[in-house]
Design a protein around this motif. Structure first.
Motif, PDB file in Angstrom:
ATOM      1  N   GLY A 193       0.816  -1.194   0.047  1.00  0.00           N
ATOM      2  CA  GLY A 193      -0.151   0.008  -0.184  1.00  0.00           C
ATOM      3  C   GLY A 193       1.099   1.154   0.158  1.00  0.00           C
ATOM      4  N   HIS A 194       0.396   2.380   0.397  1.00  0.00           N
ATOM      5  CA  HIS A 194       1.035   3.719   0.285  1.00  0.00           C
ATOM      6  C   HIS A 194       2.214   3.714   1.411  1.00  0.00           C
ATOM      7  CE1 HIS A 194      -1.586   4.567   3.608  1.00  0.00           C
ATOM      8  NE2 HIS A 194      -0.802   5.458   3.915  1.00  0.00           N
ATOM      9  N   LEU A 200       9.648   1.688  -0.103  1.00  0.00           N
ATOM     10  CA  LEU A 200      10.488   1.292  -1.134  1.00  0.00           C
ATOM     11  C   LEU A 200      10.818   2.305  -2.169  1.00  0.00           C
ATOM     12  CD1 LEU A 200       8.060  -1.817  -2.080  1.00  0.00           C
ATOM     13  CD2 LEU A 200      10.221  -1.940  -1.113  1.00  0.00           C
ATOM     14  N   GLY A 201      10.250   3.437  -2.098  1.00  0.00           N
ATOM     15  CA  GLY A 201      10.728   4.672  -2.965  1.00  0.00           C
ATOM     16  C   GLY A 201      12.008   5.208  -2.571  1.00  0.00           C
ATOM     17  N   GLU A 223      -0.105   9.000  -1.777  1.00  0.00           N
ATOM     18  CA  GLU A 223       1.291   9.268  -1.169  1.00  0.00           C
ATOM     19  C   GLU A 223       2.311   8.135  -1.524  1.00  0.00           C
ATOM     20  OE1 GLU A 223      -1.314   9.185   0.690  1.00  0.00           O
ATOM     21  OE2 GLU A 223      -1.544  11.187   1.528  1.00  0.00           O
ATOM     22  N   GLY A 224       1.719   6.959  -1.504  1.00  0.00           N
ATOM     23  CA  GLY A 224       2.728   5.960  -1.968  1.00  0.00           C
ATOM     24  C   GLY A 224       3.256   5.832  -2.982  1.00  0.00           C
ATOM     25  N   ALA A 225       2.494   6.138  -4.142  1.00  0.00           N
ATOM     26  CA  ALA A 225       2.811   6.099  -5.592  1.00  0.00           C
ATOM     27  C   ALA A 225       3.604   7.277  -5.835  1.00  0.00           C
ATOM     28  CB  ALA A 225       1.310   6.242  -6.528  1.00  0.00           C
ATOM     29  N   ASN A 250      -3.740  10.473 -10.914  1.00  0.00           N
ATOM     30  CA  ASN A 250      -3.286  11.735 -11.431  1.00  0.00           C
ATOM     31  C   ASN A 250      -2.080  12.144 -10.744  1.00  0.00           C
ATOM     32  OD1 ASN A 250      -5.069  11.681 -13.636  1.00  0.00           O
ATOM     33  ND2 ASN A 250      -6.516  13.032 -12.393  1.00  0.00           N
ATOM     34  N   SER A 251      -1.954  12.123  -9.342  1.00  0.00           N
ATOM     35  CA  SER A 251      -0.875  12.329  -8.494  1.00  0.00           C
ATOM     36  C   SER A 251       0.400  11.700  -9.012  1.00  0.00           C
ATOM     37  CB  SER A 251      -1.373  12.766  -7.137  1.00  0.00           C
ATOM     38  OG  SER A 251      -1.719  11.269  -6.736  1.00  0.00           O
ATOM     39  N   GLY A 252       0.322  10.502  -8.928  1.00  0.00           N
ATOM     40  CA  GLY A 252       1.235   9.366  -9.163  1.00  0.00           C
ATOM     41  C   GLY A 252       1.635   9.735 -10.793  1.00  0.00           C
TER      42      GLY A 252
END
Length: 347
Positions: A193-194, A200-201, A223-225, A250-252
């Motif tokens: 999930g986020h 991971l990011g 936020e995760g994306a 769209n945010s990702g």
């Protein structure tokens, strides 16, 4: 009345001729030598440690392993090895002939993952490992991550379908940050999930070895994306990224656009089925105006409509140095505005 039968004495058999005796002795010697040769053959030598490990673990040998490993690839997917994996792991610790191990779909669980991880700490020959679809969970993530902090030979690691969630991602992130040897990592079909995206990011931003990352079919959104996309922007080694079938939105997509502006290494990106609408497509297009290295972009099954598709094409047209070769877009649009299928365009 009949008289007593005449008793005849059968003379002792004559000894065989000297030539026959020598041939018989020679045959016995040859049989014994053949038996010793069979035990010392490559298959016999490889079978021996496995049988000994089975005895030590108190399990019956798996019939698929009785001939002994043959060749550099050990293919054992769908074999129900789960309960006997510890014996297999013990037999592979000192093995130098197997370089590829496929144990996908064997119900290894966390305990089995731990056994394989301990083996990989000692084995210095296996470079490709597939542990997909084994329900390893958090315990498995811990074990595999600890192994990656020590192992220097595994280059390809496939861990899809193992029920890894946000908690498991913390352990995997530590391993990704520290390990510089793994070049291909598959984390698809898990439960990230986020929170996992954030962990991971940050790890991807620091990693200096990964060349291909597949993290499709998860729950990366919001936020995760964005965090994952930022990590990609900072990475200078990753060439292939598959984040399809998530929820980037769209945010990702906007974050990926910024990443493409900064990244000069990524060559293939798959963001299919990520709820990217016209707004997201246009914001991703901002990155395509400046990026010089991306060769393949897949965006099918996103509701970006014709306006979004045209925005991407115009961005590429405006970039004289683009390296784009294949653009896969949802060019067929229904009346409701949902992308339906896609079409590959050679740019």
């Amino acid at each position: 009345m009949r008289g007593p039968r005449e008793i005849r004495r059968v003379p002792d058999a004559a000894p065989p001729p000297a030539g026959v005796a020598m041939a018989t002795a020679r045959g016995a010697e040859m049989a014994e030598a053949g038996s010793r040769a069979a035990c010392s053959s490559p298959a016999g030598r490889e079978r021996g440690p496995y049988l000994a490990a089975c005895r030590a673990c108190g399990v019956c040998p798996a019939s698929c392993l009785l001939p002994g490993p043959r060749g550099p690839a050990l293919l054992l997917r769908h074999r129900g090895v789960g309960p006997r994996v510890r014996a297999l792991a013990l037999s592979l610790m000192a093995n130098t002939s197997v370089v590829s191990l496929d144990l996908a779909d064997n119900w290894l669980l966390g305990e089995g993952a731990a056994a394989i991880a301990e083996m990989l700490k000692e084995n210095h020959s296996i470079s490709a490992v597939d542990l997909s679809d084994n329900k390893m969970g958090i315990e498995g993530a811990k074990a595999i991550s600890a192994m990656l902090l020590e192992n220097t030979t595994v280059v390809v690691l496939r861990l899809s379908g193992n029920e890894f969630d946000d908690h498991a991602a913390k352990y995997l992130a530590d391993a990704i940050t520290a390990n510089s040897k793994v070049e291909v990592l598959d984390l698809s079909y898990n439960k990230f999930g986020h929170k996992a995206g954030e962990a991971l990011g940050a790890a991807i931003a620091e990693n200096i070895g990964l060349k291909e990352l597949k993290i499709s079919w998860n729950h990366l959104h919001s936020e995760g994306a964005v965090a994952l996309a930022k990590g990609v922007g900072a990475n200078v080694f990753l060439k292939v990224l598959d984040v399809s079938y998530n929820g980037f939105g769209n945010s990702g997509a906007a974050a990926l656009g910024e990443a493409l502006r900064a990244n000069n290494v990524l060559e293939e990106l798959n963001v299919s089925n990520n709820r990217i609408s016209v707004e997201g497509a246009l914001r991703l297009a901002v990155g395509l105006r400046e990026n010089k290295t991306l060769k393949i972009l897949r965006m099918i099954r996103n509701p970006m409509q014709n306006e979004g598709c045209c925005g991407l094409l115009k961005a590429l047209q405006a970039n004289s140095g683009t390296g784009m070769e294949i653009l896969d877009l949802p060019v067929s649009v229904t009346a409701g505005g949902r992308g339906r299928g896609g079409k590959k365009l050679s740019v």
